[in-house]
Scaffold this active site. Structure first.
Site, short mmCIF file in Angstrom:
data_model
loop_
_atom_site.label_atom_id
_atom_site.label_comp_id
_atom_site.label_asym_id
_atom_site.label_seq_id
_atom_site.Cartn_x
_atom_site.Cartn_y
_atom_site.Cartn_z
N THR A 91 0.82 -1.20 0.00
CA THR A 91 0.00 0.00 0.00
C THR A 91 0.86 1.26 0.00
O THR A 91 0.40 2.33 -0.39
CB THR A 91 -0.96 -0.03 1.21
OG1 THR A 91 -1.74 -1.23 1.15
CG2 THR A 91 -1.91 1.15 1.22
N TYR A 132 4.40 -12.64 4.69
CA TYR A 132 3.32 -12.01 3.92
C TYR A 132 2.98 -12.92 2.76
O TYR A 132 3.76 -13.07 1.83
CB TYR A 132 3.77 -10.63 3.44
CG TYR A 132 2.74 -9.80 2.72
CD1 TYR A 132 1.40 -10.16 2.66
CD2 TYR A 132 3.11 -8.61 2.10
CE1 TYR A 132 0.47 -9.37 2.01
CE2 TYR A 132 2.19 -7.80 1.45
CZ TYR A 132 0.88 -8.19 1.41
OH TYR A 132 -0.04 -7.40 0.75
N LYS A 145 0.87 -12.33 7.66
CA LYS A 145 -0.22 -11.57 7.06
C LYS A 145 -0.80 -12.46 5.99
O LYS A 145 -0.18 -12.72 4.95
CB LYS A 145 0.29 -10.26 6.46
CG LYS A 145 -0.82 -9.47 5.76
CD LYS A 145 -0.34 -8.16 5.16
CE LYS A 145 -1.47 -7.44 4.45
NZ LYS A 145 -1.06 -6.15 3.85
N ILE A 167 -4.07 -6.67 9.06
CA ILE A 167 -3.22 -5.63 8.46
C ILE A 167 -3.94 -5.24 7.18
O ILE A 167 -3.84 -5.92 6.16
CB ILE A 167 -1.81 -6.17 8.15
CG1 ILE A 167 -1.17 -6.76 9.41
CG2 ILE A 167 -0.92 -5.07 7.56
CD1 ILE A 167 0.04 -7.64 9.14
#
Length: 286
Positions: free
Chosen positions: A45, A133, A161, A203
């Site tokens: 992001t 992740y 995540k 998250i």
């Protein structure tokens, strides 16, 4: 200590082609007051692939400097060159951060053994905590649950995540979870469902907006008040598809600039601002 709660994968504001550190400072102070459990700058992001090394370090320095509540910071640090990562990670030692968020190696398409060995090498190269992740639709490779469980046995790999996009896989991981290992959703629409199954939080890019509601959903769930959590969740869940209707973080940047949190909705190519059609849809929620 497990990671739990709502963590913000911070956007990177731009203005006139440069990183807007004034807006970024405002952003950190804004979310520090919202009850979030930590910050994750310089991840997807944050448009990290478009940043120079100097900009990356400037943003990290500003995050630490403005983190007056001393919330945990997990910086995005991933790649597909394992050897280079083991050297570059030393640069992070000088910052007051808790750990890294590290994506599965992309493009090379390693098998599960290669994924394990990659993260094992990274874990041996740092004393920082590591949050895996898993986001296969971006990387081209899924970190399978058995691999996650093996990696959880390494001392400083503390969580994942989970943005695998397959709730069956997510459910299996939650039902057969490693001890003292945090499972945090990265699939924003799965937040409530993940909490219902004992997940530790999320998250989520969408938590840039209505942040207090996300925190309330988490807090009510921790109190086993899932009915109240669901009622709060209904107030924010309908906006999530719109925030990903066009490439992230463009819709979120539009909303934050529209509400005055940042100065500009600017992105860096290859990302572009959202369409007028999506602006009209989002304006109904703002």
């Amino acid at each position: 200590m497990k990671i739990e709660g709502v963590l913000i994968p911070l956007i990177t504001p731009f203005k006139d082609g440069k990183v807007d550190l004034a807006s970024y400072e405002k952003l950190i102070r804004h979310y520090s007051k919202k009850g979030v459990a930590g910050f994750m700058p310089l991840a997807t992001t944050g448009e990290t692939p478009t940043l120079s090394d100097y900009e990356y370090q400037s943003i990290l320095e500003k995050t630490v400097e403005c983190n007056e509540l001393n919330l945990p910071i997990y910086v995005g640090f991933g790649g597909n060159n394992t050897e280079k990562m083991t050297k570059d990670i030393k640069m992070l030692d000088k910052y007051n951060i808790k750990g890294i968020l590290s994506v599965c190696p992309y493009y090379n398409r390693p098998d599960q053994r290669g994924i394990y060995e990659h993260f094992k090498r990274i874990s041996e190269s740092t004393s920082l905590d590591i949050v895996l992740y898993n986001i296969p639709y971006r990387t081209g490779r899924n970190i399978e649950n058995d691999t996650i469980r093996r990696l959880s046995e390494l001392d400083n790999i503390v969580g994942v995540k989970d943005a695998c996009g397959d709730f069956t896989q997510t459910t299996e991981l939650l039902l057969n979870r490693p001890d003292n290992f945090s499972i945090l959703t990265g699939e924003d629409a799965f937040f409530y469902s993940t909490l219902m199954l004992g997940g530790d939080g999320g998250i989520m890019a969408s938590a840039h907006l209505n942040t207090e509601k996300y925190v309330e959903v988490f807090n009510k769930s921790k109190q086993n008040d899932y009915k109240s959590a669901l009622e709060i969740w209904k107030q924010v869940a309908n906006m999530i598809p719109l925030l990903f209707e066009e490439p992230n973080p463009a819709p979120i940047k539009y909303c934050l600039s529209k509400t005055g949190v940042i100065a500009s909705e600017a992105l860096r190519l290859p990302l572009v601002p959202i369409s007028e059609n999506l602006k009209e849809k989002l304006n109904k929620f703002l």
